[in-house]
Design a protein around this motif. Structure first.
Motif, PDB file in Angstrom:
ATOM      1  N   ARG A 353       0.817  -1.213   0.000  1.00 10.74           N
ATOM      2  CA  ARG A 353       0.000   0.000   0.000  1.00 10.74           C
ATOM      3  C   ARG A 353       0.854   1.269   0.000  1.00 10.74           C
ATOM      4  O   ARG A 353       0.736   2.133   0.859  1.00 10.74           O
ATOM      5  N   ILE A 354       1.725   1.383  -0.973  1.00 15.64           N
ATOM      6  CA  ILE A 354       2.497   2.605  -1.163  1.00 15.64           C
ATOM      7  C   ILE A 354       1.791   3.439  -2.234  1.00 15.64           C
ATOM      8  O   ILE A 354       1.652   3.004  -3.377  1.00 15.64           O
ATOM      9  N   TRP A 355       1.346   4.628  -1.858  1.00 11.50           N
ATOM     10  CA  TRP A 355       0.512   5.415  -2.765  1.00 11.50           C
ATOM     11  C   TRP A 355       1.292   6.485  -3.523  1.00 11.50           C
ATOM     12  O   TRP A 355       0.891   6.919  -4.599  1.00 11.50           O
ATOM     13  N   ASP A 356       2.426   6.972  -2.981  1.00 12.30           N
ATOM     14  CA  ASP A 356       3.031   8.190  -3.525  1.00 12.30           C
ATOM     15  C   ASP A 356       4.027   7.935  -4.645  1.00 12.30           C
ATOM     16  O   ASP A 356       4.389   8.844  -5.363  1.00 12.30           O
ATOM     17  N   ASP A 357       4.495   6.702  -4.806  1.00 15.76           N
ATOM     18  CA  ASP A 357       5.539   6.439  -5.795  1.00 15.76           C
ATOM     19  C   ASP A 357       4.993   5.645  -6.974  1.00 15.76           C
ATOM     20  O   ASP A 357       4.406   4.579  -6.792  1.00 15.76           O
ATOM     21  N   LYS A 358       5.204   6.194  -8.177  1.00 17.56           N
ATOM     22  CA  LYS A 358       4.820   5.455  -9.378  1.00 17.56           C
ATOM     23  C   LYS A 358       5.925   4.498  -9.808  1.00 17.56           C
ATOM     24  O   LYS A 358       5.698   3.545 -10.531  1.00 17.56           O
ATOM     25  N   ILE A 359       7.169   4.787  -9.373  1.00 15.89           N
ATOM     26  CA  ILE A 359       8.299   3.899  -9.611  1.00 15.89           C
ATOM     27  C   ILE A 359       8.862   3.519  -8.253  1.00 15.89           C
ATOM     28  O   ILE A 359       9.224   4.384  -7.464  1.00 15.89           O
ATOM     29  N   LEU A 360       8.919   2.236  -7.963  1.00 14.89           N
ATOM     30  CA  LEU A 360       9.353   1.821  -6.636  1.00 14.89           C
ATOM     31  C   LEU A 360      10.804   2.208  -6.381  1.00 14.89           C
ATOM     32  O   LEU A 360      11.127   2.871  -5.411  1.00 14.89           O
ATOM     33  N   ILE A 361      11.715   1.809  -7.277  1.00 10.92           N
ATOM     34  CA  ILE A 361      13.138   2.094  -7.123  1.00 10.92           C
ATOM     35  C   ILE A 361      13.596   2.854  -8.358  1.00 10.92           C
ATOM     36  O   ILE A 361      13.933   2.246  -9.374  1.00 10.92           O
ATOM     37  N   PRO A 362      13.602   4.190  -8.329  1.00  9.64           N
ATOM     38  CA  PRO A 362      13.958   4.950  -9.529  1.00  9.64           C
ATOM     39  C   PRO A 362      15.463   5.051  -9.727  1.00  9.64           C
ATOM     40  O   PRO A 362      16.237   5.085  -8.771  1.00  9.64           O
ATOM     41  N   ASP A 363      15.884   5.124 -10.981  1.00  8.00           N
ATOM     42  CA  ASP A 363      17.237   5.509 -11.374  1.00  8.00           C
ATOM     43  C   ASP A 363      18.329   4.706 -10.688  1.00  8.00           C
ATOM     44  O   ASP A 363      19.119   5.228  -9.909  1.00  8.00           O
ATOM     45  N   LEU A 364      18.368   3.410 -10.961  1.00  7.89           N
ATOM     46  CA  LEU A 364      19.495   2.612 -10.498  1.00  7.89           C
ATOM     47  C   LEU A 364      20.635   2.835 -11.497  1.00  7.89           C
ATOM     48  O   LEU A 364      20.575   2.374 -12.628  1.00  7.89           O
ATOM     49  N   VAL A 365      21.664   3.562 -11.066  1.00 13.86           N
ATOM     50  CA  VAL A 365      22.695   4.026 -12.002  1.00 13.86           C
ATOM     51  C   VAL A 365      24.071   3.662 -11.461  1.00 13.86           C
ATOM     52  O   VAL A 365      24.206   3.143 -10.363  1.00 13.86           O
ATOM     53  N   LEU A 391      19.929  -7.892  -1.037  1.00 11.25           N
ATOM     54  CA  LEU A 391      18.499  -8.176  -1.100  1.00 11.25           C
ATOM     55  C   LEU A 391      18.245  -9.611  -1.561  1.00 11.25           C
ATOM     56  O   LEU A 391      18.657 -10.028  -2.637  1.00 11.25           O
ATOM     57  N   LYS A 392      17.547 -10.387  -0.728  1.00 12.44           N
ATOM     58  CA  LYS A 392      17.195 -11.764  -1.072  1.00 12.44           C
ATOM     59  C   LYS A 392      15.706 -11.942  -1.330  1.00 12.44           C
ATOM     60  O   LYS A 392      15.304 -12.850  -2.050  1.00 12.44           O
ATOM     61  N   SER A 393      14.887 -11.093  -0.711  1.00 10.53           N
ATOM     62  CA  SER A 393      13.446 -11.236  -0.843  1.00 10.53           C
ATOM     63  C   SER A 393      12.805  -9.878  -1.065  1.00 10.53           C
ATOM     64  O   SER A 393      13.101  -8.927  -0.340  1.00 10.53           O
ATOM     65  N   LEU A 394      11.934  -9.766  -2.066  1.00 10.27           N
ATOM     66  CA  LEU A 394      11.198  -8.536  -2.334  1.00 10.27           C
ATOM     67  C   LEU A 394       9.737  -8.878  -2.566  1.00 10.27           C
ATOM     68  O   LEU A 394       9.404  -9.692  -3.425  1.00 10.27           O
ATOM     69  N   ARG A 395       8.866  -8.291  -1.756  1.00 13.16           N
ATOM     70  CA  ARG A 395       7.421  -8.451  -1.919  1.00 13.16           C
ATOM     71  C   ARG A 395       6.783  -7.074  -2.029  1.00 13.16           C
ATOM     72  O   ARG A 395       6.990  -6.227  -1.163  1.00 13.16           O
ATOM     73  N   VAL A 396       6.006  -6.872  -3.070  1.00 15.98           N
ATOM     74  CA  VAL A 396       5.327  -5.594  -3.295  1.00 15.98           C
ATOM     75  C   VAL A 396       3.838  -5.882  -3.450  1.00 15.98           C
ATOM     76  O   VAL A 396       3.431  -6.631  -4.341  1.00 15.98           O
ATOM     77  N   LYS A 397       3.009  -5.258  -2.564  1.00 21.90           N
ATOM     78  CA  LYS A 397       1.579  -5.574  -2.552  1.00 21.90           C
ATOM     79  C   LYS A 397       0.743  -4.304  -2.496  1.00 21.90           C
ATOM     80  O   LYS A 397       1.096  -3.328  -1.839  1.00 21.90           O
ATOM     81  N   ASN A 398      -0.383  -4.317  -3.181  1.00 22.55           N
ATOM     82  CA  ASN A 398      -1.428  -3.308  -3.053  1.00 22.55           C
ATOM     83  C   ASN A 398      -0.921  -1.885  -3.248  1.00 22.55           C
ATOM     84  O   ASN A 398      -1.367  -0.965  -2.571  1.00 22.55           O
ATOM     85  N   TYR A 433       1.952  -8.353  -6.095  1.00 22.43           N
ATOM     86  CA  TYR A 433       0.558  -8.708  -5.862  1.00 22.43           C
ATOM     87  C   TYR A 433      -0.324  -7.465  -5.881  1.00 22.43           C
ATOM     88  O   TYR A 433      -0.032  -6.458  -5.225  1.00 22.43           O
ATOM     89  N   TYR A 434      -1.395  -7.521  -6.634  1.00 22.75           N
ATOM     90  CA  TYR A 434      -2.421  -6.484  -6.704  1.00 22.75           C
ATOM     91  C   TYR A 434      -1.810  -5.115  -7.029  1.00 22.75           C
ATOM     92  O   TYR A 434      -1.982  -4.125  -6.323  1.00 22.75           O
ATOM     93  N   LEU A 435      -1.083  -5.068  -8.142  1.00 26.79           N
ATOM     94  CA  LEU A 435      -0.488  -3.824  -8.644  1.00 26.79           C
ATOM     95  C   LEU A 435      -1.237  -3.467  -9.925  1.00 26.79           C
ATOM     96  O   LEU A 435      -0.843  -3.841 -11.033  1.00 26.79           O
ATOM     97  N   LEU A 436      -2.320  -2.734  -9.768  1.00 26.54           N
ATOM     98  CA  LEU A 436      -3.288  -2.577 -10.858  1.00 26.54           C
ATOM     99  C   LEU A 436      -2.726  -1.791 -12.041  1.00 26.54           C
ATOM    100  O   LEU A 436      -3.131  -2.014 -13.179  1.00 26.54           O
ATOM    101  N   ASP A 437      -1.805  -0.850 -11.798  1.00 28.76           N
ATOM    102  CA  ASP A 437      -1.274  -0.018 -12.872  1.00 28.76           C
ATOM    103  C   ASP A 437       0.117  -0.436 -13.315  1.00 28.76           C
ATOM    104  O   ASP A 437       0.752   0.274 -14.098  1.00 28.76           O
ATOM    105  N   LEU A 438       0.619  -1.556 -12.834  1.00 30.46           N
ATOM    106  CA  LEU A 438       1.987  -1.954 -13.159  1.00 30.46           C
ATOM    107  C   LEU A 438       2.138  -2.208 -14.656  1.00 30.46           C
ATOM    108  O   LEU A 438       1.377  -2.968 -15.251  1.00 30.46           O
ATOM    109  N   ARG A 439       3.131  -1.548 -15.259  1.00 27.71           N
ATOM    110  CA  ARG A 439       3.421  -1.718 -16.682  1.00 27.71           C
ATOM    111  C   ARG A 439       4.723  -2.494 -16.915  1.00 27.71           C
ATOM    112  O   ARG A 439       4.830  -3.279 -17.844  1.00 27.71           O
TER     113      ARG A 439
END
Length: 455
Positions: A353-365, A391-398, A433-439
């Motif tokens: 339930r993160i509402w403010d970010d359209k990109i979870l991890i921006p600009d990995l450079v 990082l071994k485990s990443l879960r992104v939901k709602n 999980y449940y990422l309705l706008d994920l492209r």
């Protein structure tokens, strides 16, 4: 109900005594003039007529009472007003180790100095204090500075004390050298754990100027204290070398966990807070929380292994650095920008339930551009294995507005390909999980993404 005076002989030599629904107004001297000095354990329940344990205002004043009592449990006593009425007899509660008081609606203070006037070290052997559902409790302990010495106290558990506004005076905190566990729940008028000095003498005393310290405190749990603005002053936080676990939830006025005392408001302060033993930090439903510590303070928590944050919508600053290299980070209903400096040491990451970010991890450079493009990642100028090296485990939901999980900027890698950082090289588990706008999961060049460990 019965009157104990009819059974004086049967319990005068008892070591353990359980009483329920008796009709006496006190135990000493009404039920027993000798003071019940042989008792080591006493449990009272639903004795609605009992207003005190000892009454020394009568003609039959006892010379001593409860001198060997080690455990005292008082439950559902609507008539209880004090433990002792009048000056206490000699040795009153001098060996008490455990005190439990629950559902006593008239009790306003646990113990005052008037009740313990003749004791040299009142409650100096007390190890455990538990207070629950005391509707009129206004003070834990009341008396002149340094009246109480709690040198043995290890556990304090307070819940449902709705009019209690503070817990400990500065002089009392200085005696809590063995306190290990402090739990506070549903104290809705509580504004701070640390009370103001009780008198001019305390403000001027030499010991009050000493640094505050709770050297053995390991666990701090505070829940549902709706008026609490901060837990303790930042000056006391400096004296918590053993603190391992902090859990705070449903404190809707809380602005900082460790705050600045009123007289220091508006003064510019810089500082380093070292919480060397902190392993678990849990913050939940803190609607006004903006930061863990005051502005311009940095927190080092080298042992921090679990950091959970739920529904803290105003938390924009989390200056916690130097955490454990295998951090488990869970973020729900909170902005990500405050936590991105922790990602480099994160082993398990759950985002929900993160509402403010359209990109979870921006600009990995690449690291040559980290100062302007890494959005808060810091490597202190040292070479790195790459972004999210642990990082071994990443879960992104709602996260309904999320468009991309990772974004890698085009054309910013200047090294040879075999020198470029390997991104996500240890990732074993990925759940979306449940990422309705994920492209896209990864936007940009993917040649630096190494998913060889993904299972």
């Amino acid at each position: 109900g019965v009157r104990l005076s009819a059974f004086k002989e049967s319990f005068s030599s008892s070591k353990h005594l359980q009483l329920s629904e008796i009709e006496d107004q006190n135990l000493v001297p009404e039920a027993n003039r000798e003071g019940l000095n042989g008792l080591t354990s006493l449990e009272l329940r639903q004795c609605k007529d009992l207003d005190c344990l000892v009454d020394t205002t009568t003609m039959n004043e006892p010379t001593s009472a409860f001198t060997h009592l080690e455990r005292l449990s008082i439950n559902y006593m609507d008539g209880l007003e004090s433990l002792c009425k009048g000056h206490p007899p000699q040795g009153f509660l001098k060996n008490l180790k455990e005190l439990l008081i629950r559902d006593c609606n008239k009790l306003q203070v646990v113990l005052s100095m008037d009740e313990l006037l003749h004791n040299r070290e009142p409650l100096s052997k007390l190890q455990s204090l538990e207070l629950e559902n005391l509707a009129e409790l206004r003070w834990l302990f009341k008396g002149s500075p340094h009246s109480f010495i709690f040198q043995s106290l290890k556990v304090v558990n307070i819940s449902g004390c709705g009019v209690l506004k503070s817990l400990f005076s500065p002089s009392l905190i200085q005696s809590l050298v063995l306190l290990e566990k402090l739990q506070i729940r549903s104290c809705h008028e509580l504004k701070t754990l640390l009370a103001e000095p009780e008198s001019d003498d305390e403000m001027e005393s030499k010991s009050s100027s000493l640094p505050l310290c709770l050297p053995k405190l390991k666990t701090l749990d505070i829940h549902h204290c709706s008026k609490l603005e901060y837990v303790v002053p930042i000056t006391l936080a400096q004296g918590l070398p053993s603190l391992e676990s902090v859990s705070i939830s449903q404190c809707y006025e809380l602005k900082q966990v460790f705050g600045m005392a009123k007289e220091q408001d508006g003064v510019q302060h810089d500082g380093l807070l070292l919480l060397a033993s902190l392993q678990h930090l849990n913050l939940e439903w803190l609607l006004k929380l903006t930061s863990f510590v005051p502005q311009n303070h940095i927190v080092k928590a080298p042992a921090l292994k679990r950091f959970y944050v739920y529904d803290c919508p105003q938390l924009t600053n989390s200056p916690i650095q130097h955490v454990h290299k295998k951090l488990e980070l869970r973020l729900e209903g909170v902005g990500l920008s405050a936590f991105k400096e922790l990602f480099d040491n994160t082993k398990n990451l759950l985002v929900h339930r993160i509402w403010d970010d359209k990109i979870l991890i921006p600009d990995l450079v690449n690291l040559e551009h980290h100062s302007q493009a890494m959005m808060g990642f810091k490597y202190n100028g040292e070479p790195s294995e790459g972004c999210f090296p642990n990082l071994k485990s990443l879960r992104v939901k709602n996260c309904v507005n999320l468009l991309k999980v990772f974004e890698i900027a085009e054309g910013l890698y200047n090294q040879e390909e075999n020198q470029a950082p390997q991104i996500l090289s240890k990732l074993e588990y990925l759940e979306l999980y449940y990422l309705l706008d994920l492209r896209q999961i990864v936007k940009g060049p993917t040649r630096y993404v190494n998913l060889q460990s993904l299972k």
